[in-house]
Design an enzyme around this catalytic site. Structure first.
Site, short mmCIF file in Angstrom:
data_model
loop_
_atom_site.label_atom_id
_atom_site.label_comp_id
_atom_site.label_asym_id
_atom_site.label_seq_id
_atom_site.Cartn_x
_atom_site.Cartn_y
_atom_site.Cartn_z
N TYR A 129 0.83 -1.22 0.00
CA TYR A 129 0.00 0.00 0.00
C TYR A 129 0.86 1.27 0.00
O TYR A 129 0.45 2.32 0.49
CB TYR A 129 -0.98 0.01 1.18
CG TYR A 129 -2.11 -0.96 1.00
CD1 TYR A 129 -3.36 -0.56 0.53
CD2 TYR A 129 -1.93 -2.32 1.25
CE1 TYR A 129 -4.39 -1.46 0.34
CE2 TYR A 129 -2.95 -3.22 1.05
CZ TYR A 129 -4.18 -2.79 0.61
OH TYR A 129 -5.20 -3.69 0.40
N HIS A 151 -16.26 -1.91 -4.27
CA HIS A 151 -15.75 -2.54 -5.50
C HIS A 151 -16.81 -3.40 -6.17
O HIS A 151 -16.50 -4.39 -6.84
CB HIS A 151 -14.50 -3.36 -5.20
CG HIS A 151 -13.43 -2.59 -4.48
ND1 HIS A 151 -12.90 -1.43 -4.99
CD2 HIS A 151 -12.82 -2.81 -3.30
CE1 HIS A 151 -11.98 -0.96 -4.14
NE2 HIS A 151 -11.92 -1.78 -3.11
#
Length: 465
Positions: free
Chosen positions: A195, A324
């Site tokens: 990340y 998502h």
């Protein structure tokens, strides 16, 4: 009929309707919803190993198609140092050398250390090896065990982790996995590693800290890499226009062994499993390299040799969370008929920061005009499992679609990991373990009955939560 009897009948009909139209179980476990917090950079899990030019961020992955090779990777900061690995069998004093290559890269205002990749080949099956890196300066020693020779009844245990990051929850997930009594022998990692792209200018120091954090597991057992959206690192606003640059320099995959033309999609065999890794963020439409490769790969799978067919990807095709949602739909439309035709056993994905397991369902009848767009139970279809619950900074996905759709068997917004424990050609035991429980507590579990050998068995013969 009396009023009471009429109301009872109506209530029964409504309950029956709900039972058949809605899905499986939404867990009653309630986790304290807290923001995931990254560990500070001075945490011991990020510590740089002592000694001049000491190798760090050591990690291994499978280095060939069949499990007789290992790619060893590490970073040196002060100077390139030795690019050679020394290795030997546990039962032997004869030490061998494998020479590797060194790469570096720049990303905006960051310059990487010296990244080493060396492949150890011609290993013996089911053997413990020791290896050393950093031979000219500070030497560090690790070990790994090769898988058993490929065969239909070879037992083997895989760990499943996704969307890990480097928060306190990430640390708990990795520790939880390491302490699980079932002892995963290889991690199937479904994407989103460091990340780093969540930090200003995609701070690549966070690639280094993540590599040191994960070393305690991945230096000792292979992690099979899948790329996620957080590996894309596409940042034209700071002049970075080559996708996947940090990942591509730091992590290697044995893609050429399966005739792939890209490190992002490939296959391996390990024990009794054939594992296919797909790339959700590379072109996958008709005539693309990934499409053509998968079209040729699936018919090659020999279920009498490797009866368990596992697919890894990042973006889930079946997802009942409001995060998502439908992002995997176009890939599903392209490839789902193949998954049903070739009886894929299980598909693991990440991306959604929660846990979900589907029924065996397919939606292959739908086209743009016929309106047949509801998934149906299909005993030839895989079970779809979302395991994007490693514990990263972005936190849990807690917002679910309601009512729970019929294809969803079990879902819960908690961090954790999973274990896929292959027993023989016909049976495998799957379990999911939330971080809040003892390491061996099963938050969800399922016995898999292999579709190739027992095409008419009920995959849900034993389910527990």
């Amino acid at each position: 009929m009396g009023l009471f009897q009429g109301l009872s009948l109506l209530l029964g009909l409504l309950l029956n309707l709900v039972f058949h139209c809605n899905g499986g179980t939404t867990s009653v476990f309630v986790r304290n919803v807290e923001k995931a917090i990254d560990m500070p950079l001075d945490s011991d899990v990020f510590a740089v190993p002592s000694g001049y030019n000491a190798p760090q961020q050591v990690h291994i992955t499978q280095g060939d198609l069949v499990g007789k090779a290992v790619i060893v990777s590490w970073v040196t900061e002060d100077e390139p140092g030795s690019n050679t690995v020394r290795y030997w069998r546990e039962s032997s004093k004869r030490k061998k050398l494998a020479k590797g290559k060194i790469v570096t890269y720049r990303f905006f205002n960051y310059t990487s250390g010296f990244i080493h990749h060396a492949t150890i080949r011609n290993l013996e099956y089911d053997t413990k090896y020791y290896y050393e890196v950093g031979l000219e300066n500070t030497t560090r020693k690790f070990w790994f065990t090769t898988p058993p020779e490929i065969g239909p009844d070879v037992p083997y245990t895989f760990g499943l982790i996704g969307d890990l990051g480097q928060s306190y929850d990430s640390n708990m997930t990795l520790s939880h996995y390491e302490l699980n009594a079932r002892k995963g022998q290889t991690v199937l990692f479904v994407g989103d590693l460091s990340y780093a792209d969540n930090y200003p200018n995609h701070d690549n120091v966070r690639w280094d800290t993540w590599g040191r954090f994960a070393e305690r597991s991945v230096a000792y057992q292979p992690w099979i890499w899948t790329v996620g959206n957080h590996e894309i690192d596409f940042a034209p606003e700071i002049g970075e226009t080559k996708p996947f640059k940090p990942f591509s320099h730091r992590y290697r995959t044995p893609y050429k062994a399966s005739q792939s033309t890209s490190p992002f999609w490939y296959s391996i065999k390990r024990a009794s499993a054939h594992i296919i890794v797909l790339a959700s963020y590379s072109a996958y439409g008709k005539y693309t390299p990934q499409y053509k490769w998968l079209e040729q790969e699936l018919p090659k799978v020999n279920r009498t040799e490797t009866p368990w067919l596992i697919v890894l990807m990042h973006s889930p095709w079946y997802n009942s969370y409001n995060y998502h949602y439908m992002e995997g739909e176009t890939m599903r439309v392209m490839y789902e008929p193949w998954f049903v035709k070739y009886k894929v056993d299980v598909v693991y994905a990440g991306h959604v920061h929660a846990y979900e397991r589907s029924e065996r369902v397919s939606n292959v009848a739908y086209n743009i005009v016929n309106g047949i767009c509801t998934p149906i139970k299909d005993e030839s279809a895989p079970v779809y499992i979302t395991i994007g619950d490693g514990g990263n900074l972005e936190g849990l996905a807690t917002n679910m679609t309601e009512p729970q759709p019929a294809y969803s068997a079990f879902r819960e917004a908690s961090f954790g990991h999973a274990i896929f424990d292959i027993k023989n050609r016909t049976h495998a035991h799957y379990s999911w373990h939330r971080n809040q429980d003892g390491e061996n507590v099963e938050g969800d579990s399922l016995w898999f009955f292999n579709r190739f050998w027992h095409p008419f068995d009920d995959s849900s013969a034993h389910v527990s939560h």
